[in-house]
Design an enzyme around this catalytic site. Structure first.
Site, PDB file in Angstrom:
ATOM      1  N   ARG A 274       1.066  -1.289   0.517  1.00 37.44           N
ATOM      2  CA  ARG A 274      -0.206   0.132   0.243  1.00 37.44           C
ATOM      3  C   ARG A 274       0.966   0.996   0.012  1.00 37.44           C
ATOM      4  O   ARG A 274       0.305   2.593   0.508  1.00 37.44           O
ATOM      5  CB  ARG A 274      -0.871  -0.170   1.241  1.00 37.44           C
ATOM      6  CG  ARG A 274      -1.878  -1.828   1.222  1.00 37.44           C
ATOM      7  CD  ARG A 274      -2.589  -1.177  -0.016  1.00 37.44           C
ATOM      8  NE  ARG A 274      -3.485  -2.519  -0.027  1.00 37.44           N
ATOM      9  CZ  ARG A 274      -3.100  -3.346  -0.506  1.00 37.44           C
ATOM     10  NH1 ARG A 274      -2.437  -3.863  -1.475  1.00 37.44           N
ATOM     11  NH2 ARG A 274      -4.192  -4.223  -0.400  1.00 37.44           N
TER      12      ARG A 274
ATOM     13  N   GLU B 129      -4.680   3.350   6.420  1.00 38.08           N
ATOM     14  CA  GLU B 129      -4.263   2.963   4.984  1.00 38.08           C
ATOM     15  C   GLU B 129      -4.900   4.224   4.933  1.00 38.08           C
ATOM     16  O   GLU B 129      -4.451   5.223   3.819  1.00 38.08           O
ATOM     17  CB  GLU B 129      -5.288   1.860   4.655  1.00 38.08           C
ATOM     18  CG  GLU B 129      -5.102   1.819   2.597  1.00 38.08           C
ATOM     19  CD  GLU B 129      -5.558   0.100   2.258  1.00 38.08           C
ATOM     20  OE1 GLU B 129      -5.919  -0.044   1.432  1.00 38.08           O
ATOM     21  OE2 GLU B 129      -5.066  -0.741   3.481  1.00 38.08           O
TER      22      GLU B 129
ATOM     23  N   SER C 257     -10.853  -0.380   3.215  1.00 41.86           N
ATOM     24  CA  SER C 257     -10.065  -0.359   3.977  1.00 41.86           C
ATOM     25  C   SER C 257      -9.300   0.802   5.057  1.00 41.86           C
ATOM     26  O   SER C 257      -9.222   1.499   4.806  1.00 41.86           O
ATOM     27  CB  SER C 257      -9.387  -1.579   4.212  1.00 41.86           C
ATOM     28  OG  SER C 257      -9.847  -2.750   3.520  1.00 41.86           O
TER      29      SER C 257
END
Length: 303
Positions: free
Chosen positions: A174, A294, A224
């Protein structure tokens, strides 16, 4: 500020607005106004706008579909570039796809699967744009953008437009170099593989259905919230801590999936932030594991 707005409009960079509410441009439906909001009508328009912004020493940031973003209730100072519908070209040349950063990722996955091209099935159901996916190294189901990206075209604040190779993007979980060095992805080249159309479409639809069945899309959310602290999964830790359904203000940890915070009743950014901090504190106390977000949290300075 009006002088800069007039300068941007005179330069024909695209749509230029002031005090645009960012809740209209984020999937959480949260966010105050941008001082100046620019939707470039081309890469050239974006370059011209960047030149004006830099010469006036204004802070700026780029957004796509706003799916991984928590924007301050007070908004964003300076300029917000929305990379969207005018930067959404698509060319398919055999197994190589050249696509604009504003192209929706889900739509791209669908179009590609119908061509019998494999490699993007994981993106079925991921909200966001190609540019955001390149920036975040978006992924799911054991794959991510780093597996298919050949190169990305990046606009730097000094006006340089450079193609960065997969290696130069410095991908990890990520994360990409764009989170360390400011730049805007304007397009990408992806390497896919020929497959059986029926198989590829089935796989892509399976991932889309899995998301629909296991994740809450009936209320505004941002995907998320936390990175998975591997080998653990954030959603499972939050569930074990008994936090599913926990609510602060109009924000709620989804009863369906612990790693999703949903806007159930006109939630503010401060509601969501308080919920994020409560989840972090509880999981740390219960399991001695620190959850990292995130989603990108954008706060406005007090100046």
């Amino acid at each position: 500020m009006q002088r800069i707005v007039d300068e941007l409009k005179k330069a024909n960079v695209g749509s230029v607005r002031t005090k645009e509410l960012l809740k209209h441009h984020t999937t959480w439906k949260i966010g105050g106004p941008a001082d100046i909001f620019v939707e470039p009508d081309s890469v050239e328009g974006l370059v011209r706008a960047m030149e004006i912004i830099q010469s006036n020493d204004l802070p700026w940031r780029a957004i796509g579909r706003g799916s991984n973003l928590l924007v301050d209730d007070r908004g964003i100072e300076g300029v917000v570039f929305k990379i969207g519908k005018h930067l959404d070209h698509l060319e398919i040349n055999d197994e190589v796809v050249r696509v604009g950063a504003g192209f929706p990722l889900v739509r791209l996955a669908t179009v590609i699967s119908m061509k019998g091209l494999s490699g993007l099935e994981f993106a079925g159901g991921i909200p966001g744009s190609v540019g955001g996916a390149v920036f975040m190294n978006a992924g799911a189901h054991g794959s991510d953008m780093s597996q298919i990206l050949l190169e990305a075209r990046i606009l730097y604040p000094d006006g340089r437009l450079l193609w960065l190779s997969n290696k130069e993007m410095d991908y990890s979980y990520r994360t990409s170099c764009l989170q360390k060095e400011k730049g805007i992805c304007v397009e990408a080249r992806l390497q896919l593989k020929k497959g059986e159309k029926e198989t590829v479409v089935k796989e892509m639809k399976k991932h889309k259905e899995y998301r629909r069945e296991t994740q809450p899309w009936d209320h505004p959310c941002a995907g998320s919230v936390f990175r998975n602290p591997l080998p653990h999964h954030a959603g499972a830790l939050i569930e074990k801590a008994g936090l599913k359904g926990f609510q602060i203000g109009g924000a709620q940890i989804s009863p369906m999936h612990g790693n999703f915070i949903v806007n159930v009743n006109e939630a503010s950014a401060s509601d969501v932030l308080a919920l994020i901090q409560h989840a972090q504190k509880t999981v740390k106390k219960e399991f001695q594991i620190e959850l990292q977000t995130e989603v990108e949290i954008v706060t406005r300075s007090n100046s």
